[in-house]
Motif scaffolding. Structure first.
Motif, PDB file in Angstrom:
ATOM      1  N   PHE A   1     -14.316 -11.858 -29.639  1.00 46.36           N
ATOM      2  CA  PHE A   1     -14.219 -10.946 -28.740  1.00 46.36           C
ATOM      3  C   PHE A   1     -15.220 -10.937 -27.527  1.00 46.36           C
ATOM      4  O   PHE A   1     -15.157 -10.770 -26.502  1.00 46.36           O
ATOM      5  CB  PHE A   1     -14.692  -9.690 -29.369  1.00 46.36           C
ATOM      6  N   LEU A   2     -16.435 -11.692 -27.864  1.00 48.54           N
ATOM      7  CA  LEU A   2     -17.629 -12.044 -27.045  1.00 48.54           C
ATOM      8  C   LEU A   2     -16.965 -12.800 -25.635  1.00 48.54           C
ATOM      9  O   LEU A   2     -17.149 -12.754 -24.632  1.00 48.54           O
ATOM     10  CB  LEU A   2     -18.910 -12.502 -27.499  1.00 48.54           C
ATOM     11  N   LYS A   3     -16.259 -13.872 -26.356  1.00 47.80           N
ATOM     12  CA  LYS A   3     -15.678 -14.853 -25.396  1.00 47.80           C
ATOM     13  C   LYS A   3     -14.594 -14.358 -24.467  1.00 47.80           C
ATOM     14  O   LYS A   3     -14.503 -14.481 -23.573  1.00 47.80           O
ATOM     15  CB  LYS A   3     -15.003 -16.336 -26.259  1.00 47.80           C
ATOM     16  N   TYR A   4     -13.762 -13.072 -25.073  1.00 51.52           N
ATOM     17  CA  TYR A   4     -12.950 -12.376 -24.609  1.00 51.52           C
ATOM     18  C   TYR A   4     -13.453 -11.752 -23.431  1.00 51.52           C
ATOM     19  O   TYR A   4     -12.876 -11.631 -22.255  1.00 51.52           O
ATOM     20  CB  TYR A   4     -12.088 -11.863 -25.496  1.00 51.52           C
ATOM     21  N   MET A   5     -14.610 -10.985 -23.874  1.00 53.56           N
ATOM     22  CA  MET A   5     -15.248 -10.404 -22.788  1.00 53.56           C
ATOM     23  C   MET A   5     -16.024 -11.137 -21.935  1.00 53.56           C
ATOM     24  O   MET A   5     -16.129 -10.589 -20.313  1.00 53.56           O
ATOM     25  CB  MET A   5     -16.265  -9.335 -23.217  1.00 53.56           C
ATOM     26  N   HIS A   6     -16.350 -12.266 -22.085  1.00 54.59           N
ATOM     27  CA  HIS A   6     -17.255 -13.260 -21.067  1.00 54.59           C
ATOM     28  C   HIS A   6     -16.134 -13.802 -20.048  1.00 54.59           C
ATOM     29  O   HIS A   6     -16.497 -13.715 -18.834  1.00 54.59           O
ATOM     30  CB  HIS A   6     -17.546 -14.607 -21.882  1.00 54.59           C
ATOM     31  N   LYS A   7     -14.739 -13.624 -20.184  1.00 58.13           N
ATOM     32  CA  LYS A   7     -13.904 -14.100 -19.185  1.00 58.13           C
ATOM     33  C   LYS A   7     -13.617 -13.021 -18.324  1.00 58.13           C
ATOM     34  O   LYS A   7     -13.222 -13.107 -17.168  1.00 58.13           O
ATOM     35  CB  LYS A   7     -12.581 -14.240 -19.732  1.00 58.13           C
ATOM     36  N   ARG A   8     -14.232 -11.593 -18.504  1.00 57.42           N
ATOM     37  CA  ARG A   8     -14.092 -10.569 -17.911  1.00 57.42           C
ATOM     38  C   ARG A   8     -15.601 -10.231 -17.172  1.00 57.42           C
ATOM     39  O   ARG A   8     -15.684  -9.232 -16.849  1.00 57.42           O
ATOM     40  CB  ARG A   8     -13.615  -9.353 -18.579  1.00 57.42           C
ATOM     41  N   ASN A   9     -16.415 -11.339 -17.422  1.00 56.38           N
ATOM     42  CA  ASN A   9     -17.668 -11.189 -16.891  1.00 56.38           C
ATOM     43  C   ASN A   9     -18.596 -10.230 -17.306  1.00 56.38           C
ATOM     44  O   ASN A   9     -19.327  -9.605 -16.599  1.00 56.38           O
ATOM     45  CB  ASN A   9     -17.681 -10.796 -15.130  1.00 56.38           C
ATOM     46  N   LEU A  10     -18.264  -9.824 -18.824  1.00 56.39           N
ATOM     47  CA  LEU A  10     -19.364  -8.936 -19.301  1.00 56.39           C
ATOM     48  C   LEU A  10     -20.237  -9.856 -20.299  1.00 56.39           C
ATOM     49  O   LEU A  10     -19.686 -10.696 -20.589  1.00 56.39           O
ATOM     50  CB  LEU A  10     -18.567  -7.983 -20.001  1.00 56.39           C
ATOM     51  N   SER A  11     -21.338  -9.497 -20.398  1.00 59.17           N
ATOM     52  CA  SER A  11     -22.517 -10.298 -21.099  1.00 59.17           C
ATOM     53  C   SER A  11     -22.205 -10.221 -22.405  1.00 59.17           C
ATOM     54  O   SER A  11     -21.863  -9.138 -23.147  1.00 59.17           O
ATOM     55  CB  SER A  11     -24.012  -9.911 -20.628  1.00 59.17           C
ATOM     56  N   PHE A  12     -22.757 -11.313 -23.406  1.00 54.58           N
ATOM     57  CA  PHE A  12     -22.611 -11.250 -24.834  1.00 54.58           C
ATOM     58  C   PHE A  12     -23.486 -10.070 -25.420  1.00 54.58           C
ATOM     59  O   PHE A  12     -22.957  -9.341 -26.269  1.00 54.58           O
ATOM     60  CB  PHE A  12     -23.187 -12.464 -25.407  1.00 54.58           C
ATOM     61  N   GLY A  13     -24.670  -9.686 -24.647  1.00 58.62           N
ATOM     62  CA  GLY A  13     -25.406  -8.566 -25.294  1.00 58.62           C
ATOM     63  C   GLY A  13     -24.575  -7.272 -25.223  1.00 58.62           C
ATOM     64  O   GLY A  13     -24.709  -6.726 -26.042  1.00 58.62           O
ATOM     65  N   LEU A  14     -24.102  -7.072 -24.003  1.00 59.68           N
ATOM     66  CA  LEU A  14     -23.422  -5.810 -24.009  1.00 59.68           C
ATOM     67  C   LEU A  14     -21.988  -5.737 -24.747  1.00 59.68           C
ATOM     68  O   LEU A  14     -21.901  -4.928 -25.465  1.00 59.68           O
ATOM     69  CB  LEU A  14     -22.988  -5.638 -22.496  1.00 59.68           C
ATOM     70  N   SER A  15     -21.522  -6.959 -24.747  1.00 63.08           N
ATOM     71  CA  SER A  15     -20.165  -6.866 -25.674  1.00 63.08           C
ATOM     72  C   SER A  15     -20.319  -6.713 -27.024  1.00 63.08           C
ATOM     73  O   SER A  15     -19.875  -5.996 -27.684  1.00 63.08           O
ATOM     74  CB  SER A  15     -19.429  -8.358 -25.153  1.00 63.08           C
ATOM     75  N   ARG A  16     -21.639  -7.337 -27.540  1.00 61.57           N
ATOM     76  CA  ARG A  16     -21.804  -7.271 -28.875  1.00 61.57           C
ATOM     77  C   ARG A  16     -22.155  -5.937 -28.995  1.00 61.57           C
ATOM     78  O   ARG A  16     -22.038  -5.315 -30.392  1.00 61.57           O
ATOM     79  CB  ARG A  16     -23.199  -8.269 -29.405  1.00 61.57           C
ATOM     80  N   MET A  17     -23.161  -5.132 -28.251  1.00 64.72           N
ATOM     81  CA  MET A  17     -23.468  -3.734 -28.468  1.00 64.72           C
ATOM     82  C   MET A  17     -22.103  -2.625 -28.598  1.00 64.72           C
ATOM     83  O   MET A  17     -22.106  -1.890 -29.526  1.00 64.72           O
ATOM     84  CB  MET A  17     -23.968  -3.170 -27.165  1.00 64.72           C
ATOM     85  N   ILE A  18     -21.315  -3.243 -27.869  1.00 69.95           N
ATOM     86  CA  ILE A  18     -19.703  -2.270 -27.841  1.00 69.95           C
ATOM     87  C   ILE A  18     -19.146  -2.786 -29.414  1.00 69.95           C
ATOM     88  O   ILE A  18     -18.705  -1.773 -30.012  1.00 69.95           O
ATOM     89  CB  ILE A  18     -19.034  -2.457 -26.790  1.00 69.95           C
TER      90      ILE A  18
END
Length: 459
Positions: A236-253
Motif C-alpha cells: 500500500f505504501l508503494k501504491y501511494m508513493h506512485k501517487r506522491n504521498l509519503s510513506f509516513g502519511l500512508s502508513r498513518m492512514i
C-alpha cells in the motif's frame, strides 16, 4: 487609553468592533500590576478566536505579529495557539517558508505543548512536508523520550512515523534495492530506540523488494493474518508513493484503517472479503472516536482517514482482496460520510484542503474531485452573519462540535481550551456525554490526551 478603560470595553463591547483599541493597547508595554490583576492572555486568545471565526485573517496575522513584537512573554506563553493558526493558513496557501517560520517555536520547544506539537507534525505530513517532520523529530526526540512530564510511550508514534518517512526516502533513492536489516539505515534510526522484531523487519524488507503481492494473497491473509497485514501495508505504501504521498502519511492512514477493521471484527481472523467489509454506522463511530475529545482536536486526522479510505479500498480492490460488491459498498460509505462531514463543517473546510493536494483516487471522477476541491477553497471566504451578543443556537444533530463560537453573550466570555472538540461518542444515547469523573492517579496518563502524566498536566 488606560488599560482599565480598555478592559471595561473588552468586557462590555463587541470584540471585533474594538479591534483597533486592542491593537493600540497591546502595542505598548504593560505594567506588572496590569499583568497580575487582569487575565491578559484570555483577551489575546479570545481576540484570536473572534478574528478567526469572522475570517479576518489578515487582521489576525497582523495581531499575532504585534503580540510577538511587543508582548514577548505573553507570546511565548501562548505561541501554540497563535502559531497553530499560522501553520494552518500558510499550509493552505502552500507557502513553505512561512510554514517553516510558524513551526519554529514548536521545533524549539516541543514540550511547551506536546499535543499541539504532535498535531502540527501531522499537518506537515498531510500537506506534503515529510522532510520537515524528519528534521524536527531528529532534533526533538531525545528531549521528548526522556521527559518526566510525558508518559513513556508518548514518543512512540512519532518515532514510528519517522521510521517510515526515512524508509520512504530510502525507497525513493533506489526502489529496487531496499535492504536495512543490520544496515546503516537502522543505525541511523537508533536514536528512536525502536525495538522492532526481526521477523517484522524481514517481512517489511521482503515486501519492499517484491514488485507484487504473492498469488495466494487471499489464503495467506487467513493463515498468517498478523504478518500478512505488514506485507499488505508495504505494498500500500508503494501504491501511494506512485501517487506522491509519503510513506509516513500512508502508513498513518493504513494504521487507522487496520485499527478500525480489527475493532469491527473483534480482532478475529476472517476471510479478507469479510474483514475489510465496511458499514456506515461502524465507520462513522470510529471516525468520531479518533476526531478528538474535550482537550485535543484531531479533526484533521479524521479527514485524512476518511478521505484516505478511498485510496485504501482502491488498493484492496486492485489486488483482488475484496470483490466488486464490497468495493462499491465501501466507496458509497465513504461518499455518504464525506457529505455528512462537509455539511457539518462547511464554513471551515479550507482547514482540511490538504486532501485535494493529494492525487485524485481512482474511485473519484475528475469532475467530482474538482467540484469538491472548489468547495473547500471557497470556504476560506465564506462568512456567516454574526448575531452580536446573542447565544449561538446549537444543532443537536451536528456531527462535530464547533471549536469556538464568536456570537456568545458577553457574560459567557470565558475562554475554553482552544483545541476543544467533540467528546466521546455514546452510541446508545446518540449524543456526546459529559466528561467522565472517574478518579485518575497522579502518575497515570492525563485523560486530556496530551501524553503527559496527570500530575504534570491537568492535575
Amino acid at each position: 487609553m488606560k488599560f482599565e478603560a480598555y478592559w471595561e470595553k473588552y468586557l462590555n463591547e463587541d470584540i471585533l468592533e474594538i479591534f483597533e483599541e486592542t491593537c493600540d493597547i497591546y502595542s505598548k508595554e504593560l505594567s506588572s500590576e496590569v499583568l497580575e490583576e487582569y487575565d491578559v492572555s484570555e483577551s489575546i486568545l479570545l481576540t484570536r478566536d473572534y478574528l478567526l471565526d469572522a475570517k479576518r485573517f489578515e487582521d489576525l496575522i497582523q495581531f499575532i505579529a504585534l503580540i510577538k513584537e511587543n508582548q514577548a512573554q505573553l507570546y511565548n506563553d501562548n505561541f501554540q495557539y497563535l502559531d497553530d493558526f499560522l501553520i494552518d493558513y500558510y499550509c493552505f496557501h502552500q507557502d513553505k517558508e512561512k510554514v517553516i517560520a510558524a513551526f519554529s517555536n514548536f521545533k524549539e520547544d516541543p514540550l511547551h505543548d506536546f499535543d499541539k506539537y504532535e498535531q502540527n507534525l501531522r499537518k506537515l505530513l498531510f500537506y506534503g512536508y515529510p522532510e520537515l517532520t524528519i528534521k524536527a523529530v531528529l532534533k526533538n526526540f531525545e528531549s521528548i523520550y526522556t521527559s518526566e512530564e510525558l508518559v513513556p510511550w508518548a514518543a512512540n508514534e512519532i518515532a514510528i512515523t519517522e521510521f517510515f518517512n526515512t524508509l520512504g526516502d530510502l525507497y525513493l533513492k533506489d526502489p529496487n534495492s531496499v535492504k536495512f536489516i543490520n544496515d546503516d539505515f537502522l543505525n541511523h534510526l537508533s536514536i528512536f530506540d525502536l525495538d522492532l522484531e526481526e521477523k517484522y523487519l524481514s517481512v517489511l524488507e521482503k515486501g519492499m523488494q517484491s514488485p507484487h503481492l504473492p498469488k495466494d494473497a487471499v489464503n495467506q491473509f487467513q493463515t498468517d493474518s498478523e504478518y500478512f497485514k505488514v506485507t499488505l501495508m508495504v505494498h500500500f505504501l508503494k501504491y501511494m508513493h506512485k501517487r506522491n504521498l509519503s510513506f509516513g502519511l500512508s502508513r498513518m492512514i493504513w494504521k487507522e484503517m487496520i485499527n478500525f477493521w480489527d475493532k469491527k471484527n473483534n480482532n478475529k481472523n476472517s476471510k479478507s472479503n469479510i474483514y475489510f467489509k465496511t458499514k456506515t454506522k461502524d465507520f462513522e463511530k470510529y471516525l468520531i472516536q479518533i476526531s478528538g475529545n474535550y482537550f485535543v482536536d484531531n479533526s484533521q486526522l479524521m479527514f485524512a482517514v476518511l478521505w484516505g479510505s478511498n485510496y485504501v479500498y482502491d488498493f484492496l480492490y486492485s489486488v483482488d482482496l475484496i470483490d466488486r460488491k464490497n468495493y462499491e459498498n465501501a466507496i458509497m460509505v465513504s461518499k455518504n460520510l464525506k457529505s455528512k462531514v462537509i455539511e457539518s463543517l462547511s464554513e471551515n473546510l479550507w482547514n482540511y484542503n490538504f486532501v485535494h493536494l493529494w492525487q485524485k483516487p481512482d474511485s473519484i471522477s475528475e469532475s467530482e474531485f474538482e467540484k469538491e476541491k472548489n468547495l473547500f477553497v471557497e470556504s476560506l471566504y465564506f462568512k456567516k452573519p454574526i448575531a452580536v451578543n446573542k447565544p449561538a443556537k446549537k444543532n443537536e444533530e451536528e456531527w462535530l462540535t464547533e471549536l469556538t463560537k464568536t456570537n456568545k453573550p458577553k457574560e459567557e466570555r470565558k475562554s475554553k481550551p482552544l483545541n476543544y472538540v467533540t467528546p466521546t461518542y455514546d452510541e446508545n444515547n446518540k449524543q456526546f456525554p459529559a466528561k467522565s469523573e472517574s478518579k485518575v492517579g497522579r502518575n497515570d496518563p492525563c485523560p486530556c490526551g496530551s501524553g503527559k502524566k496527570y500530575k504534570k498536566c491537568c492535575g
